[in-house]
Design an enzyme around this catalytic site. Structure first.
Site, mmCIF file in Angstrom:
data_model
loop_
_atom_site.group_PDB
_atom_site.id
_atom_site.type_symbol
_atom_site.label_atom_id
_atom_site.label_comp_id
_atom_site.label_asym_id
_atom_site.label_seq_id
_atom_site.Cartn_x
_atom_site.Cartn_y
_atom_site.Cartn_z
ATOM 1 N N ASP A 81 1.082 -1.057 -0.042
ATOM 2 C CA ASP A 81 0.429 -0.526 -0.194
ATOM 3 C C ASP A 81 0.873 0.898 -0.090
ATOM 4 O OD1 ASP A 81 -2.393 -1.830 0.358
ATOM 5 O OD2 ASP A 81 -3.288 0.331 1.103
ATOM 6 N N CYS A 122 1.384 -7.226 3.967
ATOM 7 C CA CYS A 122 0.445 -6.009 3.318
ATOM 8 C C CYS A 122 -0.714 -6.075 3.250
ATOM 9 C CB CYS A 122 1.602 -5.080 2.296
ATOM 10 S SG CYS A 122 1.324 -3.719 2.260
ATOM 11 N N ASP A 123 -1.034 -4.702 3.194
ATOM 12 C CA ASP A 123 -2.848 -5.090 3.432
ATOM 13 C C ASP A 123 -3.852 -5.649 2.468
ATOM 14 O OD1 ASP A 123 -1.807 -2.578 4.806
ATOM 15 O OD2 ASP A 123 -3.426 -1.255 3.929
ATOM 16 N N LYS A 124 -3.428 -5.998 1.276
ATOM 17 C CA LYS A 124 -4.126 -6.925 -0.340
ATOM 18 C C LYS A 124 -4.132 -8.084 -0.086
ATOM 19 C CE LYS A 124 -5.746 -2.624 -1.040
ATOM 20 N NZ LYS A 124 -5.576 -1.527 0.518
ATOM 21 N N CYS A 194 3.032 -2.280 8.897
ATOM 22 C CA CYS A 194 2.779 -1.436 9.518
ATOM 23 C C CYS A 194 1.822 -1.875 10.551
ATOM 24 C CB CYS A 194 1.381 -0.405 8.577
ATOM 25 S SG CYS A 194 1.803 0.353 7.266
ATOM 26 N N SER A 469 -7.113 4.540 4.384
ATOM 27 C CA SER A 469 -6.318 3.611 4.790
ATOM 28 C C SER A 469 -7.100 3.487 5.682
ATOM 29 C CB SER A 469 -5.121 4.963 5.085
ATOM 30 O OG SER A 469 -4.420 3.538 5.942
HETATM 31 FE FE1 FES Z 1 2.528 -2.312 4.008
HETATM 32 FE FE2 FES Z 1 1.098 -0.822 5.014
HETATM 33 S S1 FES Z 1 2.310 -0.600 3.404
HETATM 34 S S2 FES Z 1 1.450 -2.984 5.675
#
Ligand code: FES
Length: 571
Positions: A81, A122-124, A194, A469
């Site tokens: 992200d 990561c997010d996705k 994150c 986000s």
């Molecule tokens: Fe990858 Fe937040 S940008 S976990």
């Protein structure tokens, strides 16, 4: 051991040509009939979110071999992200989730492998892995890759959330670019996701609450012995799952989705979990309506732990207090104990041996950190199929009324905040950013972070059909559906129109007379097809609405969109 689909009949073409390939790889004859396991490694060198997964993939493979399986590492597209968001106004991000699902399908179904261990970060990537598991329905374990270490700047902790929101302070001159550069240089001190309760950690929590990880796998540090030992255990366990023929659709039942939704509400997880979990349910073809689950439980489930950005607790403190299992323990009386998990044990059996190590960090339904709702689904004339708002620990009801300031791009809104053309009391409408309009769901998150950085987070409201986000908060209604590009009312708003957001009635309404709305609707034309080519063009043609998880599953004849509640309030 059930008959394995990967064991082809000797003498046939698939058997012969694959055998020739695999003998050339050095795979011995003795391994040829073992359960064949895909170790799905969603990583690249582009981001620290998943920079440690190559190492974990090797550990998973050791576990698979130790248990008598034959592992194959599979690499997929790997969105981050905070890196893959730079091009096309972040439109690739959500669309890449679905590319990932199809990427896995092609490899696992094409080779007729028997099971998967998916390395998520990561997010996705976690929702992509859960969706692939739901679609393919081959035995699967998700290994969540853990969170990153934060740094220290001027003797204070600093993390990626501080960096994200400080851009607004640079915009209005309260922070220098040099100072922001120094923060960036120390904010992330290692691999992993994150550190706050953003989308990545929320989806790790959701994966565990769904029963798709081993117990205790989420909310742990990305470095260290625990993550390695869980990765090894997942490699061993997947062979047992294949033997038992326990499949994702046996695990991800309605009870499991309800457990996941309640747990996400209890941590006030990212608003994005709503569409991701709906996407998983749509792929599982189980008829679970995640929107209805959020609606049902959001007024009942209070905040049990206030991890940043919802409060002062850091994710490592929640980890020490027992992590996801402790939160589920705090919700125990609401949880479905019969839900199965990939460990082979039920949610109830696992909760029976769970304790909350620090009640000051993880509360209970009776002694929460803040009352419900932590997240709220809103309906109304501007969101006839729903929008979502994060309330966090804010507490109390909120009513916001103000004039609309309309923008069709995030950049336009960012410019306006820099030039002080948006002020206290305004309702910023960021539209045309949805799955079809984007195409691919453009981001509104930088703008929301910037108004917080500028100290206006509680004074300016935002209504958007774009994506946020998981770190965003404030008076923000996101994922408004139907989106502007398909004729949603958000596309007819004009500068100066009054808009109300009311958490007591869970509504978001445009206060414009019906006759005027009809006049605008008659003059409205669908947007011209965009000039996109490539993956986003394909996505635009196939994507379903956010209320169905924005999946790219083509409809079959008679497979109509589910009807969502319509709240007739407002005009
Ligand atoms: Fe990858 Fe937040 S940008 S976990």
């Amino acid at each position: 051991m059930p008959e394995l689909r990967s064991n082809f009949t000797p003498g046939t073409t698939p058997w012969a040509v694959r055998r020739a390939q695999w003998r050339a790889l050095g795979i011995p004859d003795a391994d040829m009939d073992k359960p064949k396991i895909a170790v799905v490694n969603t990583s690249s060198e582009l981001s620290s979110c998943f920079s440690h997964l190559d190492e974990l993939a090797a550990v998973v493979k050791e576990g698979v071999r130790a248990a008598g399986g034959l592992p194959f590492e599979i690499r997929t597209t790997a969105p981050s992200d905070f890196v893959t968001n730079a091009g096309r106004q972040a439109r690739y991000l959500l669309a890449t989730r679905d590319l990932l699902v199809n990427d896995i399908e092609v490899v696992v179904e094409g080779a007729l492998l028997d099971g998967m261990v998916c390395l998520s970060s990561c997010d996705k990537t976690t929702p992509g892995h859960l969706m692939a598991a739901a679609r393919l329905n081959v035995p699967t374990i998700v290994v969540t890759g853990g969170y990153q270490d934060h740094g220290i700047h001027r003797d204070e902790p600093v993390d990626i959330e501080d960096v994200f929101e400080s851009v607004g302070a640079v915009s209005d001159g309260r922070l220098s670019v040099d100072e922001l550069r120094r923060m960036c240089d120390v904010a992330v001190c290692g691999p992993g996701v994150c550190a706050g309760m953003g989308t990545a950690n929320t989806m790790h929590v959701a994966a565990e609450a769904l029963g798709m990880t081993l117990p205790g796998a989420s909310l742990i540090p990305a470095r260290g012995e625990r993550v390695r030992s869980l990765a090894h255990a997942a490699g061993e366990r997947i062979v047992g799952l294949v033997e038992e023929d326990l499949r994702p659709r046996d695990v991800m039942t309605e009870g499991a989705f309800a457990n996941a939704v309640r747990t996400c509400l209890a941590v006030c997880g990212s608003v994005n979990a709503l569409r991701h979990l709906q996407g998983v349910a749509t792929e599982a073809e189980n008829g679970v309506d995640v929107y209805a689950l959020y609606e049902k439980w959001s007024r009942q489930i209070p905040l049990l732990t206030a991890v940043r950005p919802n409060g002062p607790i850091r994710v490592d403190e929640l980890d020490r207090a027992g992590g996801t299992r402790a939160v589920m323990k705090g919700l125990e009386r609401w949880q479905d104990p019969a839900a199965r998990t990939v460990s082979g044990r039920t949610a109830g059996e696992l909760l029976a041996e769970t304790a909350v190590a620090d009640p000051a960090v993880v509360g209970t339904v009776d002694e929460p950190h803040a009352p419900a709702p932590t997240l709220l689904l809103l309906y109304g004339s501007l969101a006839r199929e729903g929008g979502i708002m994060k309330r966090g620990a804010a507490g109390g009801e909120l009513r916001f009324r103000g004039p609309a300031r309309v923008f069709d791009t995030q950049d336009g809104a960012m410019e306006a905040i820099r030039d002080r053309r948006i002020g206290s009391g305004d309702v910023v409408v960021l539209r045309g950013l949805g799955p079809q309009g984007g195409p691919g769901v453009a981001s509104a998150s930088w703008f929301v972070a910037a108004i917080h950085g500028a100290g206006l987070g509680e004074d300016i409201a935002v209504v958007t059909d774009g994506q946020l986000s998981g770190l965003n908060h404030g008076v923000v209604v996101g994922q408004v559906c139907p989106e502007a590009a398909v004729g949603g009312l958000i596309g007819l708003v004009e500068d100066g129109d009054e808009i109300t957001i009311d958490t007591a009635t869970a509504t978001v309404d445009l206060l414009v007379p019906d006759a005027e709305v009809e006049r605008r609707r008659a003059a409205w034309k669908p947007p011209e097809p965009t000039s996109e080519r490539g993956w986003l063009a394909i996505y635009q043609r196939l994507v379903r609405p956010l209320s169905e998880g924005a999946v790219i599953v083509p409809r079959r004849p008679g497979d109509e969109p589910s009807a969502r509640p319509v709240v007739p309030g407002g005009s």
